[in-house]
Write a protein that holds these residues in place. Structure first.
Motif: not given
Length: 600
Positions: A302-313, A336-341
């Motif tokens: 459950d990555a609801t809160e995790i994908v909000a920032t690049a650090d947690t991801l 492909n989002s900027d956070t994932h990049a």
């Protein structure tokens, strides 16, 4: 002409007779009637059998259809002949049962004295009705007590169904064997109609509520073949068998397979796939590990809160890589989002021997979405949507369309909404003659829908030559991208070595269509922007470079990006300088088409 008071009713999936495909079910004046789709004759009674005789041109009970196609007439005749054969077989079996001696009749009905020495075994009630772990009472001498009257009744029903099923569908009359199962009197091969087998499988799926996608399972065909190879007399497992020993053995087999996969990671390397799913409330990520032996599910987060920032991801991806083993991982594929990049770039800095790759499927789907918003395409796409929307919202028009297209749909399935626009356009182009025949037919002209503004607009669009020319042009431009998207989403073979050539073919198709550089460059720039939006993709370049079929066919047009990507892969995956030099030497032989490489 259909009366305005007539309402076309949908024909449910439970109606399996082939004649239902060639008639309409209509509600008029409070009665349900059937209408032939070829001559439009109404039938007030007689059911589907009367329609079948009408289409088979049987004289007597029904008037012969003057417009039925020859292949439909022959199919209906074949169905009637099969029904007659089954009726004669049923009468013959009834006569045979009538000549049975009383003892045989008593055995078939299951009315056997429990105190006798008969070999028939009493089936516990919990196995028949699945009532849990109900135990049978045991007498002091250790023998099973007689079943209650309700259990006897259920036993007789079960045996009667088995007997009827065997008689109706398996040829020779069955008898009761020593082990209590029904066996055939003759071991000769019996002719079973293939359509009956299909219908039996379908009835099981429909009644049990099994998703129809289950037939696409890799285990469906082996299951059918195993049942067919065993032959008659198979004792089917119970509910408790499937939740007990069979399930335990299956779990053990899966665990052994997963251990085998894990054992190959250190030799072949593997890819971590982060499949992200978003709803209105949550974001879930399914982590899977792919290697040449197969793909295994790792975990769901459950990555609801995790994908909000690049650090947690980044921390999440780092934890997954460490679980699999950094030395085993070749690449991590995410959205492909900027956070994932940003998180992916940090991941490659932490683990210098792996790559981060944005999802190629999302990239190609984004290109198609951008194309659908281009001024040269948006009007044609919206016109096509209005055409299909009108047809599918009006059941009589939809039935008429199915008649002229011989049952084909205008909207075939597609992997995404963006791809659906262009898949539908291609399908419309393929069916334009059938649609034109529909709107120029007397049936359409006499239809009340032909007088409505939406119907008039649809008919005008179908006979508009410029509309079809525009659809064909769009299809030529987007066909390579749609094929590439299908290849990338396919599970049949890895697509990494084909992405570059797919994009190259897409650009070539666009250039040939527009000719002028000023006309096709906006499309090229969209492709390049989507593909180069984030990091370079050296693994895709290496996949193209090491695919001999593609590399040698386009050798004179190899770009610097592909050669540079190949070198990047060598430097990142092979840190030893001596090994890098050896690989470079082998690549030179590869470029020169030398087939025998050095073995040292």
């Amino acid at each position: 002409m259909m009366a305005t008071s007539e309402i076309v009713l949908p024909i449910g999936n439970q109606k399996h007779d082939p004649a239902w495909k060639h008639c309409l079910m209509i509600r008029s004046s409070g009665r349900t009637k059937l209408k032939c789709i070829y001559c439009m004759k109404l039938f007030l009674g007689g059911g589907i059998h009367r329609i079948k005789e009408h289409l088979a041109r049987h004289k007597g009970n029904a008037a012969c259809c003057p417009k039925v196609p020859l292949e439909v007439q022959q199919a209906m005749q074949h169905s009637l002949d099969g029904a007659a054969v089954r009726k004669k077989r049923k009468i013959k079996l009834a006569e045979e049962v009538g000549h049975l001696i009383p003892a045989e009749i008593s055995a078939v009905a299951g009315e056997i004295d429990p105190s006798s020495n008969s070999s028939l075994q009493i089936v516990p009630l919990n196995e028949m009705l699945d009532l849990g772990t109900v135990q049978m009472e045991t007498k002091e001498d250790g023998t099973a007590a007689p079943l209650p009257r309700a259990a006897k009744s259920a036993e007789r029903v079960r045996k009667r169904r088995m007997k009827n099923s065997s008689m109706n569908h398996m040829g020779p009359s069955p008898t009761l064997g020593n082990d209590g199962s029904w066996v055939n009197r003759s071991n000769s091969a019996r002719a079973v109609d293939k359509e009956h087998v299909y219908s039996s499988i379908g009835r099981f799926l429909y009644e049990a509520g099994v998703p129809l996608e289950a037939v696409n399972s890799v285990y469906f065909q082996p299951m059918v073949e195993a049942i067919a190879a065993f032959g008659p007399g198979l004792d089917l497992p119970s509910y408790h068998d499937f939740r007990g020993g069979i399930l335990k053995r299956s779990v053990e087999e899966v665990n052994l397979t997963l251990e085998h996969y894990k054992g190959t990671w250190s030799h072949t390397g593997c890819s971590i796939l982060a499949d992200e799913w978003s709803t209105m409330e949550k974001t879930l990520i399914n982590f899977m590990v792919y290697c040449p032996e197969g793909t295994m599910f790792l975990r769901c987060v459950d990555a609801t809160e995790i994908v909000a920032t690049a650090d947690t991801l980044y921390e999440l991806l780092k934890h997954v890589v460490e679980d699999v083993g950094p030395s085993n991982v070749v690449q991590v594929i995410t959205s492909n989002s900027d956070t994932h990049a940003i998180a992916g770039k940090r991941l490659t800095e932490t683990f210098p021997t792996l790559f981060w790759s944005p999802c190629a499927s999302q990239c190609i789907d984004g290109i198609l979405e951008d194309f659908s918003k281009m001024d040269s395409m948006i009007d044609t796409i919206e016109s096509a949507k209005s055409l299909t929307r009108f047809i599918y919202r009006n059941v009589p028009v939809l039935n008429m369309m199915k008649k002229y297209t011989h049952g084909k749909d205008l909207l075939p399935p597609a992997s995404s909404r963006s791809a659906m626009n262009f898949v539908a356009l291609k399908n419309l182009v393929c069916l334009q003659d059938e649609l034109r025949n529909m709107v120029t037919s007397e049936e359409w002209i006499e239809s009340p829908y032909s007088k409505k503004p939406e119907g008039v607009a649809m008919a005008n669009l179908i006979v508009n030559l410029s509309f079809w020319m525009s659809c064909a042009a769009i299809n030529r431009i987007t066909e390579p991208l749609v094929r590439l998207l299908k290849l990338v989403d396919s599970k049949k073979r890895p697509a990494m070595g084909y992405v570059y050539v797919g994009l190259y073919l897409a650009k070539e198709a666009i250039r040939k269509e527009f000719v002028k550089k000023s006309d096709y460059m906006p499309y090229w720039e969209l492709i390049d922007w989507r593909w180069d939006k984030h990091l370079p993709r050296p693994l895709h370049a290496a996949g193209f470079f090491l695919n001999p079929q593609l590399f040698y066919s386009t050798q004179g047009q190899i770009s610097n990006e592909i050669s540079s990507g190949m070198l990047d892969c060598i430097e990142r995956l092979v840190p030893e300088a001596k090994v890098q030099d050896k690989i470079q030497k082998e690549l030179n032989y590869y470029r020169l088409l030398i087939e025998i490489f050095q073995g040292k």
